[in-house]
Design an enzyme around this catalytic site. Structure first.
Site, PDB file in Angstrom:
ATOM      1  N   TYR A  70       1.432  14.884  36.975  1.00 27.39           N
ATOM      2  CA  TYR A  70       2.445  14.376  36.036  1.00 27.39           C
ATOM      3  C   TYR A  70       1.790  13.646  34.872  1.00 27.39           C
ATOM      4  O   TYR A  70       1.113  12.645  35.058  1.00 27.39           O
ATOM      5  CB  TYR A  70       3.392  13.423  36.768  1.00 27.39           C
ATOM      6  CG  TYR A  70       4.748  13.277  36.137  1.00 27.39           C
ATOM      7  CD1 TYR A  70       4.896  12.935  34.799  1.00 27.39           C
ATOM      8  CD2 TYR A  70       5.902  13.467  36.883  1.00 27.39           C
ATOM      9  CE1 TYR A  70       6.143  12.789  34.217  1.00 27.39           C
ATOM     10  CE2 TYR A  70       7.165  13.333  36.320  1.00 27.39           C
ATOM     11  CZ  TYR A  70       7.275  12.989  34.982  1.00 27.39           C
ATOM     12  OH  TYR A  70       8.512  12.849  34.429  1.00 27.39           O
ATOM     13  N   TYR A 130       4.404  21.317  27.165  1.00 30.62           N
ATOM     14  CA  TYR A 130       5.272  22.400  27.650  1.00 30.62           C
ATOM     15  C   TYR A 130       6.741  22.002  27.587  1.00 30.62           C
ATOM     16  O   TYR A 130       7.530  22.511  26.791  1.00 30.62           O
ATOM     17  CB  TYR A 130       4.866  22.761  29.084  1.00 30.62           C
ATOM     18  CG  TYR A 130       5.767  23.766  29.790  1.00 30.62           C
ATOM     19  CD1 TYR A 130       6.053  25.007  29.234  1.00 30.62           C
ATOM     20  CD2 TYR A 130       6.309  23.460  31.043  1.00 30.62           C
ATOM     21  CE1 TYR A 130       6.862  25.921  29.899  1.00 30.62           C
ATOM     22  CE2 TYR A 130       7.115  24.370  31.714  1.00 30.62           C
ATOM     23  CZ  TYR A 130       7.388  25.594  31.144  1.00 30.62           C
ATOM     24  OH  TYR A 130       8.195  26.492  31.802  1.00 30.62           O
TER      25      TYR A 130
END
Lengths: 134, 389
Positions: free
Chosen positions: B285, B333
């Site tokens: 993350y 992304y």
């Protein structure tokens, strides 16, 4: 500085907020494990002890971490410009959040010595704040 | 149950996500949730009638009713962005112990197009409540979540000498992966200087140290390893899963340079019987560059404090020794707010060989490491291809 987002005063920490009206910083000490803790509440987060004693703190501390906010956070105005939000290790051994006032935001650094100062709230309470220690 | 009862007892058998290079989706709410669940089930070769378990980062019964599921296993765990790693952990346990047979997990958020729907810019305000954050943090004007991560970065820099250039390298490598992902929000290459020249948001973090705000949705489907073999796609086994939470407010984080991943990571690796050397792809993350750096240290890829030097040689990017966030990550992304779902989707696709231009050569082990709150709750999932079972 634009109006702050003023903190609520939870019932269980009335002694803390009452002391701020007199410009005094008190910390919650657990009578069971004989240590202060933060944030103020009625139960010790170490031992679940429920007997809290409010003891006056010296008011000296050291900057543990700091971030200068270049965009206004909650309750702040862009017109006020960048300001420093820091975590402060008080000499008593608890870590609290505060702004470091009375100096340029960019000058606040990890390891800096600071001491307590107060900022008025609308209801007579005062907000715990910090300034450089000479 | 044995000590390693979770190992390869359950598998991810279907995934889907909905994102767009525009950063906006046409659908939202329950309709978007239903879409990704439908597609994930189709990907698995299953139907909604097969589903008897649901994981949802909120009230599970409401969404289950909408989807027409009468679940016998529900998990409403909400730990922020790591929720979906915790859902996999709990679903694996549920399946292993017979609590559920087919469990669906889902997530959808559309902060970007919500702005237009509300007709006003910016986030919805949150009224003060009983949360102690309002009493002890909010008055100081710390911008969240960025401010909390900025504090952690300031501490890491002061203690270990970590530099802005080193953090920037993480953003640069994420963008290099994104350049090979036609669905990524940002695909143009960037340099360390670009990151340092981007506006300072909350020192020491610049705009390009921060993840995106995009729409996005994703889903996974899990079932037993035994059943997984008869389904549409090669199974991706859950070899290990563990979580840990050590604070809620940033003021209460014990050490701003050490996350609970130092607990969840080694626990998940032990379950899986692997070491960091076995990890072929790391989906970690990256809400901010500092987040990813702390994960590298806490998962054990390098020693505490050495993350800055560890990333300097671009080993996280294409062709590097430790491919990380091969979809482009939260930095390039997509990032709808709770990105953990997309870690699992890309990890699954890499292990199946479905990642297109950015596909690694035959990866066998993937790690999805989710982070929720303000570095508060970590969920680590080790996934393996067939040969690892």
């Amino acid at each position: 500085m634009s109006p702050l987002l003023e903190p609520p005063a939870s019932d269980e920490v009335a002694p803390f907020w009452d002391a701020t009206r007199r410009g005094k910083l008190v910390l919650p000490w657990c009578r069971s494990c004989e240590r202060p803790f933060w944030y103020p509440r009625a139960t010790c987060p170490r031992c679940l002890g429920d007997t809290v004693e409010w003891r006056q703190a010296r008011g000296d501390g050291t900057v543990y971490a700091v971030s200068v906010q270049h965009q206004p956070g909650p309750g702040r105005d862009a017109a006020d410009g960048p300001y420093a939000v820091a975590l402060i290790d008080l000499d008593e051994g608890v870590r609290v959040m505060g702004n470091v006032l009375a100096c340029a935001a960019a000058d606040v650094h990890v390891g800096m010595s600071v001491r307590v100062t107060w900022q008025a709230l609308s209801d007579g309470r005062q907000l715990l704040q910090f300034a450089p220690r000479e | 149950m044995t000590e390693h009862a979770l190992r390869a007892a359950a598998a991810i058998v279907g995934v889907a996500d909905a994102v767009s290079p525009t950063g906006e989706l046409d659908l939202h709410g329950r309709v978007l949730e239903a879409k990704v669940v439908r597609e994930a089930l189709a990907d698995a070769g299953l139907t909604i009638g097969d589903v008897d378990g649901i994981c949802y980062g909120g009230s599970a019964p409401g969404v289950a009713e909408y989807l027409g599921i009468q679940p016998r296993f529900m998990d409403g765990t909400m730990t922020g962005g790591s929720s979906y790693e915790l859902h996999v952990e709990h679903a694996a346990a549920a399946i292993a112990s017979g609590l559920g047979d087919v469990v669906v997990g889902l997530y959808a958020a559309t902060p970007r197009s919500d702005r237009a729907r509300r007709g006003a810019r910016g986030r919805l305000g949150t009224p003060p409540g009983p949360n102690p954050m309002f009493e002890w943090e909010m008055p100081y004007g710390l911008r969240l979540p960025i401010g909390a991560y900025a504090l952690a970065a300031s501490r890491h820099m002061a203690v270990y000498g970590t530099t802005s250039e080193q953090l920037a390298q993480i953003a640069v490598d994420a963008r290099r992966w994104a350049s090979m992902n036609p669905r990524a929000r940002y695909q143009q290459s960037i340099t360390i200087d670009d990151v340092l020249a981007s506006p300072m948001r909350a020192s020491p973090l610049h705009r390009l140290d921060c993840c995106l705000v995009t729409d996005g949705a994703g889903a996974f489907v899990m079932t037993s390893a035994a059943r997984a073999h008869s389904l549409a796609k090669p199974p991706v086994y859950v070899l290990g899963a563990a979580s840990c939470s050590d604070h809620s407010m940033i003021t209460a984080m014990p050490d701003l340079t050490v996350t609970a991943g130092a607990i969840s990571g080694p626990a998940a690796f032990k379950q899986a019987g692997i070491t960091t050397a076995d990890v072929d792809v790391l989906m970690s993350y990256d809400s901010f560059t500092i987040t990813a750096l702390l994960h590298l240290e806490d998962l054990g890829f390098c020693a505490k404090g050495e993350g800055g030097a560890f990333v300097e040689d671009a080993k996280l990017g294409p062709g590097g020794a430790l491919p990380m966030n091969t979809n482009g990550g939260g930095l390039s992304y997509t990032h709808p707010g709770q990105y953990g779902m997309f870690l699992l989707v890309e990890a699954t696709r890499q292990l199946r060989g479905e990642s297109g231009e950015r596909q690694l050569r035959g990866p066998q082990i993937a790690v999805a490491h989710g982070s929720g709150g303000v570095l508060s709750t970590m969920g680590t999932v080790v996934l393996g291809a067939e040969a690892t079972r």
